[in-house]
Design an enzyme around this catalytic site. Structure first.
Site, PDB file in Angstrom:
ATOM      1  N   GLY A  13       1.264  -0.758  -0.130  1.00 15.24           N
ATOM      2  CA  GLY A  13       0.038  -0.037   0.331  1.00 15.24           C
ATOM      3  C   GLY A  13       0.742   1.198  -0.087  1.00 15.24           C
ATOM      4  CB  CYS A  14       0.002   4.496  -0.934  1.00 12.91           C
ATOM      5  SG  CYS A  14      -1.570   4.400  -0.364  1.00 12.91           S
ATOM      6  CE1 TYR A  15      -1.766   8.032   3.348  1.00 17.03           C
ATOM      7  CE2 TYR A  15      -3.253   6.569   3.042  1.00 17.03           C
ATOM      8  CZ  TYR A  15      -2.957   8.133   3.271  1.00 17.03           C
ATOM      9  OH  TYR A  15      -3.588   9.020   3.546  1.00 17.03           O
TER      10      TYR A  15
END
Lengths: 345, 345, 345, 345
Positions: free
Chosen positions: A148-150
């Site tokens: 995921g990006c985070y």
């Protein structure tokens, strides 16, 4: 090598096309899209005129298994879990940009994603595709769960501290700020220009699905459990994520020590750049690139360390990292097709 | 009543004009500006055409003492400290929007502001103008230190917890996100459109001058010392501040309990609005108004409480709060001139 | 081949670095900057970390003549005119991105630029570097006057009509909309975020220096005089220019005819893309690329043709076109280093 | 007086609430919304918390006729035409913010709106609600067709020239730039933040429904036919419209003459402000207010006049003007509730 993109009509799909058209080792052989099948990709994305003349096709697994040697799933969460097992059975490499194959414990899907997981056997076969932390595992993987990006920004920011047991794991607080591409291309009130512009908004406090993902990786990496706090915010920009990470130090450390540690840890990592003392990275400084830039400060007043980590969420947070994983799987130079200078300003 | 604005050419000055021109009890009798004296306010701010025909004047204390019954200092930090004592000597009420009279310990100015403080005797006379916390003190004040923008959002967000000893004071972490008006109207590389647009940037980690201000108020309010972490960020918007506040709970508490506590604490406060469970305020929802909106969540996994607090930094974070203080000092209805509906979208 | 950039600290300079670092035929051998000489380029532009380690140097013509085989002047207008003649005397190719060598009639500099021109002999030697219109001239040029951003978008939009005498030259009206990079990196009130954000502003009505530039090229191209109307506007974005061009048709023409004409005219031009009927290009669709995208509509009610032309002002409107010119001068494939897919969104 | 809003859930509806809650003569007695009936207005618009506690209701004409003394239709075009006749029959004043009652010739609806018009008899009864041009007619009207946003800016910009026969009517070209609120609150790809941000886009070239509206008013006003060119553009901001208007002069005129003419023409108009020579209005300078600001330039080189006209499209371009019309109909001071200072910056 022929590669296919399933979910080519979303922002991650379009970004994959941007990267792969410049990639010397691959050829785009299949673009799948359920909602826009039959149209030219340029009807959906006029900026690709003259660059890709492909037509989007309906995605029917039986028909497409032979269309490419590797597939990217750039679909929303909840789609890939129903199809990837077919590719896995045929040993066709897949890189899933969605969350469907990141968590090892299938019960976490019920709790955090509110749907049932991919088959447990498939979950077990997946490899978490964060090269800076798990490169060796990725080399032999067939199914990559692209992070995921985070989590990408956070885990790269935390890894040197975790590896050296320098922070109290239960003290970790992550304040995330994301551009709107993170919400995908689907029209909704929440992505309406007038609702986002000149506005900052917190969302999903305490229940974002990236929480168990980060906790799992911290557990894998440190062999200790961690319960973290994570608050995502939507900020008025298209691309970019910043995670500001706060931890209580488990032992005394100066900012200079910390910077040295980070420089040493990431010495060979092309895509990680570390700012000097008192310099802080901004999201625009990685815009359109695969870099993750870090700034570090120890506050001796509070015995806390703060890490500022920025990525382009569409690149290092999605499509760029997916290509990095593809490069590793295939034994190519990891930077192939990804030496993209940030566009500034 | 005649009021004057010193530093009328900045954004807080212009906002004071916007409010005061609709205020039924006052008349603008003096607009001071060093850099643009001699020009019409409409030359600096064409949006005021037809609204104010005032001319900006040089600020010479001897000349202006008699020009108004109350003065606002909307000057950058470091200016008011040299002049306010003259007004204090004459018992002319002053409301200082800058940081020059907020800290009681003059040594903190050397450390955090990097300049020497106002005369200690003047510092001692100043009253911290956060009405929701210190209304009784303000009623009798002559010199008001108008709070900083980040402290306003933070302290309103924290007060119910502090008052009830519900959090560990040394666990407080504040992640602030501010629009660009906070940096003032002066042109600089840091406020250049292309450097801010499509960008998020952290700044002044661990050394922002609002840290001692918040610590002092927490100390005053709880009679205990606190050492806090505060990280400000610049986000691409003109107005608005969000503070996301993280605290370790000192005792068990549910979100519902917390919400009840906040509702009770702010029951009579017109300018504080509290969102329902799982609703989060966005900065745009207070745009151009004097509201402070709060969202609260307890995370039982981590035993931490998160408060999301938003204000319009030019209003409740500066000029609106200054007028609120003026209203209190003069015994007028506190909402006079400030019942402004947020402009949305 | 070694190339140098004079004025490397501005936005066009930084963009040249982005392009040239990926260009297979050149090596950056000199970065000149008066205001920031002595610093590393990464101190000015942290996004270049790991990409360029160059140090900015003072620009002294005597010292730098031998430092490169070709120089780009990315300086503000009014600088190159004082130095370029030295390079011309030594027959060192120069590409001037500023306006200093675009106009052939030196008196026009007094009138429109408010300063005296470069030496007339140097003006006469310069070649207007718009490849799509003047490629043959560029091949043999030593001094290139790189076109202005608005003229680039406008002249590519107009050329097919001009070449075929289809419009009344005195009817041409150009409504330009530009991002803020067009104003350069220098801090000013006019580029302050809060003054530009959520705002559209017209400027320099009837007296913008690109007016004589466009009129000169129309005259060169058609051998007829033209007096045009041009109104530039500043819009809240960093990059991108749109010119909406209105002309009275000199003869009847359908939209289909016009589109055919444009397709034929630009058949071999890689960097010009033409939208289908009723499709309109948006600036973001060329973001960070060297494309010029066109949309065409004939309104039979008014017998008027409207052309919508978009470019990235920093690329096709400045640095990208400069590299395109360098490629032509050197006999390289014109697209070398410029096959950059637009970043979207 | 009791007033109702039909279509209260859109941006114009919310803006009407903002204005009317401060209006001393009216009380909001009915908020209608088909899509969100049954919810509180604060569920749709949290910024209204503490300001309006109304619940949105289903709109059934029979039920609501008696609910208010005057109704605003803030519905999308195509809705009011089916209902307004019922109110007209009962002689209940209606102000229709949509386009449904603006055109007198019903055939124009088939052509430009692509649907059939309101009953011809109702069209004939409607009065075009542009107070600066048609105040006398409005005084006695029961059904007001509130003008479109682009026509409001354009017609106020043109009126002094039209009245004095100073321009060639067929030479009029209007280049419009609008913020995104103009597209309404409905989610769509075209209003997605990432598609609009850092982007300028032209749309509906030659076929926007405001063309016949402007032509009709010019005809009414000058008793001559006009065929105009109008190109709307979407710019990345929430509020604000700028129309840049180009006309060939029918007789010689200096900028000074033109400015005098405009000042004289609008001498008594509170909501029209005229910039001095060489000053140009920006949309932000009217943000959230009911002003229309004008800048004028004659270009003697081309014998053309350019008018720059800006409004806040949600205020003077919709809800503000609607309230202005309500004030006139009721014989109240026209500025009641509308003396709102622009919010800047």
């Amino acid at each position: 090598m022929k590669v296919g993109i399933i979910g080519a009509n979303g922002y991650s799909g379009a970004e994959l096309i941007r990267i792969l058209k410049q990639h010397p080792e691959v050829e785009l052989s299949f673009l799948g899209s359920h909602s826009t099948s039959g149209t030219l990709i340029t009807e959906q994305y006029p900026h690709l005129e003259g660059i890709s003349e492909c037509r989007l096709e309906e995605m029917n697994v039986d028909d497409i298994l032979g269309r490419a040697d590797l597939f990217f799933f750039a679909t929303p969460s909840g789609v890939a879990k129903n199809h990837v097992h077919r590719f896995v059975d045929e040993e066709i490499p897949c890189i899933d940009l969605s969350g469907d194959h990141r968590l090892k414990d299938s019960r976490l899907y019920d709790k955090w994603y509110k749907y049932s997981s991919a088959p447990t056997s498939v979950l077990q076969k997946s490899t978490y595709g964060l090269p800076e932390l798990f490169r060796e595992d990725i080399k032999n993987a067939t199914l990559i769960a692209n992070p995921g990006c985070y989590p990408t920004a956070t885990l790269i920011g935390l890894a040197p501290l975790l590896k050296n047991n320098l922070v109290h794991l239960n003290s970790i607080i992550i304040d995330g700020k994301s551009g709107v591409t993170g919400a995908g291309r689907k029209a909704s009130m929440g992505t309406h220009y007038c609702e986002v512009n000149e506005n900052v908004k917190a969302y999903k406090l305490g229940n974002h699905q990236h929480i168990p993902e980060m906790e799992q990786v911290i557990q894998t990496y440190t062999h200790s459990d961690a319960t973290i706090t994570f608050t995502p915010h939507l900020v008025p920009m298209s691309r970019g994520i910043m995670c500001t990470i706060y931890c209580d130090l488990a032992q005394s450390l100066s900012t200079k020590d910390a910077l040295e540690l980070y420089h040493e840890f990431y010495r060979k990592e092309y895509f990680v750049r570390i700012r000097q003392e008192n310099q802080w990275p901004a999201t625009k400084e990685v815009y359109s690139s695969n870099y993750c830039d870090l700034g570090i400060a120890v506050d001796e007043r509070t015995n806390r360390i703060t890490i500022v980590s920025v990525i382009d969420n569409v690149m290092k947070g999605a499509s760029g990292q997916a290509v990095q994983n593809m490069n590793i799987i295939n034994g190519w130079n990891e930077q192939t097709g990804l030496k993209i200078t940030p566009v500034y300003p």
